[in-house]
Write an enzyme that holds these catalytic residues in place. Structure first.
Site, short mmCIF file in Angstrom:
data_model
loop_
_atom_site.label_atom_id
_atom_site.label_comp_id
_atom_site.label_asym_id
_atom_site.label_seq_id
_atom_site.Cartn_x
_atom_site.Cartn_y
_atom_site.Cartn_z
CG ASN A 110 -1.99 -1.08 1.10
OD1 ASN A 110 -2.27 -1.78 2.05
ND2 ASN A 110 -2.54 -1.29 -0.10
CB CYS A 111 3.52 2.47 2.13
SG CYS A 111 4.18 0.92 2.73
#
Ligand code: SF4
Ligand code: SF4
Lengths: 137, 404
Positions: free
Chosen positions: B139-140
């Site tokens: 996600n990051c």
């Protein structure tokens, strides 16, 4: 006096003949064989230093060419990149003729172009790739 | 009468441009002329140097974050893999890493024309280097792949960190078999055809401070043409082996882990290196100043090639099989004469590390100190020495975990 390094390339049939003997005897030339190779198909190549009187030298070359030998001047030289060479001395172990040698006690590595056979061993061996083959005269 | 000199006193003199600095080669002649006591009082610092292939070398890199971001699980620089199992966009490129498709020794002795050491040299020479990285998305860090070109000046950090450099003495390699072999000490001709050695001898840093009295953690040094520091003792640091009467180890002993900012180093002193039949490496220039704190330090730095001995080791059988023993000891003076005697045979010698370059490094370091540009540092902690009880362990082979 002419003094030239030449490469001779000849066919299997000629390998059996005493070419060099005739060159010396009939043309009064001095021959210093630097490298001789006969490949599995029995074709030969010879690198040699040839010296003698200019007309003898020319006749000698014509004699060789008449027999079907390809005669080429040895036009490769090996050069050292002075910036890249660290004078480590590793190459002194591979050079077959001492063209790369240690100066003592400075431990700097000398390179004697005159002695060099252009065998290329140092070119592939030098850890810093400071030696290179140069083409042309 | 004995006397003492402190780091602070030496640095005061350096700042005033008054320090007396000589190289580890020059000090030998001085001592022959005037004796240890007098020279110790005159000379503040002795500089050392070495320039040879040091395989345990590498660089930590931080490339900066692209947009969108990538974690970078696998990283290649000019096709040479760097270790990326650390934080996002950090990697460690090791000197001996090869491109994935290198023919190695598959078709006879490999030439090893390019590898990690060459990438490091390319970076320092400010040549653009191709960066490829792949990752799994998070996600990051959503991105899966990136390909771009980097230069040393654009990336955030390039920290040379060499876990094992500057070996204190080393083996002299010979070959007793009847065929040519290729080793990290170069080509060894059959039947004791040559003896190959790799140490600057009397100029080599750790041979001039055999018990590590002054070279310790935090020591400021010449590294790759710039300034670096001793970070720790090196891997395989082995200070407890046999020593001569002068304290100099009679074989490979101490090592150093060193660190420095690659951006201020020079390609002349960090060279990608190809060792036929063995692999790639990095030739590292390293020099260490030794403060003359007392007569004892001066005596150590005045060590001569005649007084430094190295073991002759057979690399055809004994070394690869891990057998102990050697074919005798030879001095660096004998090695530098060009030939030695082994078992009644005259054997030509050849170096692998450059003595002229070692001399030049000691000279450069001397000039830096004379000009007041380079101050000496007192170690934050000393390195383990002869009294440390360190033993080198061999790797034990076991089946299963816990010997089960
Ligand atoms: S091996 Fe290469 S770098 Fe070393 S002395 Fe020979 S030419 Fe120079
Ligand atoms: S090319 Fe061959 S002969 Fe010439 S210097 Fe190199 S190793 Fe020696």
């Amino acid at each position: 006096m002419v003094n030239q390094k030449v490469v001779l390339k000849f066919s299997a049939a000629l390998v059996e003949q005493p070419i060099i003997y005739r060159l010396i005897k009939n043309y009064d030339l001095m021959v210093n064989i630097i490298k001789a190779e006969i490949n599995p198909r029995r074709e030969g190549s010879l690198i040699m230093e040839l010296s003698g009187q200019p007309d003898n030298f020319q006749s000698g070359i014509s004699f060789l060419e008449g027999l079907g030998v390809v005669v080429e001047p040895l036009s490769q030289t090996v050069v050292r990149d002075e910036e890249r060479c660290s004078h480590c001395g590793a190459c002194t172990v591979v050079c077959p003729v001492g063209a790369l040698y240690m100066n003592r006690p400075s431990m700097e590595v000398g390179f004697d172009n005159e002695k060099c056979l252009v065998c290329g061993l140092c070119v592939s061996y030098c850890p810093l790739k400071a030696m290179d083959v140069k083409w042309g005269d | 009468m004995s006397f003492k000199r402190t780091y602070a006193e030496i640095n005061e003199k350096i700042k005033k441009g008054q320090a007396v600095v000589v190289t580890a080669e020059e000090v030998i002649g001085l001592v022959e002329q005037k004796g240890v006591a007098e020279v110790a009082r005159e000379v503040d610092v002795v500089t050392t140097g070495t320039f040879g292939p040091m395989c345990s070398s590498g660089v930590f890199l931080n490339f900066g974050h692209p947009k969108p971001r990538i974690r970078m699980k696998k990283v290649w620089l000019n096709g040479v893999a760097a270790y990326a199992g650390i934080a996002a966009v950090d990697a460690y490129l090791g000197a001996t890493e090869l491109p994935d498709n290198d023919p190695e020794n598959k078709h006879g002795p490999g030439r090893f024309l390019y590898g990690g050491g060459h990438v490091i040299e390319d970076l320092v020479a400010r040549r653009p280097v191709r960066l490829e990285a792949t990752a799994y998305p998070t996600n990051c860090y959503p991105r899966r792949r990136i390909e771009t070109t980097i230069t040393l000046d654009e990336i955030n950090e390039a920290i040379l960190f060499n876990p094992r450099n500057a070996y204190q003495n080393y083996n002299v390699a010979v070959n007793r078999s009847n065929k040519t072999i290729y080793t990290y000490l170069g080509m060894l001709k059959p039947n004791l055809g040559n003896a190959s050695y790799s140490s600057a001898g009397q100029l080599s840093p750790l041979l001039n401070d055999p018990y590590f009295r002054t070279i310790g953690i935090g020591t400021r040094i010449f590294l790759g043409g710039g300034v670096g520091y001793v970070a720790w003792h090196g891997t395989q640091h082995s200070p407890c082996g046999t020593r001569g009467e002068n304290g100099v180890p009679l074989g490979g002993a101490g090592t150093l882990a060193v660190v420095g900012n690659l951006k201020q180093m020079k390609p002349e002193w960090l060279r990608g290196t190809s060792l036929t039949g063995y692999g790639v490496s990095l030739t590292v220039g390293l020099g260490i100043p030794i403060p003359i704190l007392d007569e004892e330090m001066l005596r150590y730095t005045a060590v001569r090639d005649e007084e430094i001995f190295a073991p002759l080791i057979d690399y055809s059988e004994d070394f690869p099989q891990g057998r102990p023993g050697n074919l005798g000891l030879v001095s660096y003076a004998e090695l530098k004469s060009g030939q030695i005697m082994i078992e009644g045979k005259v054997v030509p010698t050849n170096p692998m590390s450059s003595y002229p370059a070692a001399r030049k490094i000691a000279q450069i370091l001397k000039e830096w100190i004379q000009k007041g540009e380079f101050l000496l540092t007192e170690p934050v902690a000393l390195l383990p020495s002869a009294d440390s009880g360190i033993k080198l362990n061999s790797l034990v082979e076991r089946n299963g975990v816990n010997g089960k």
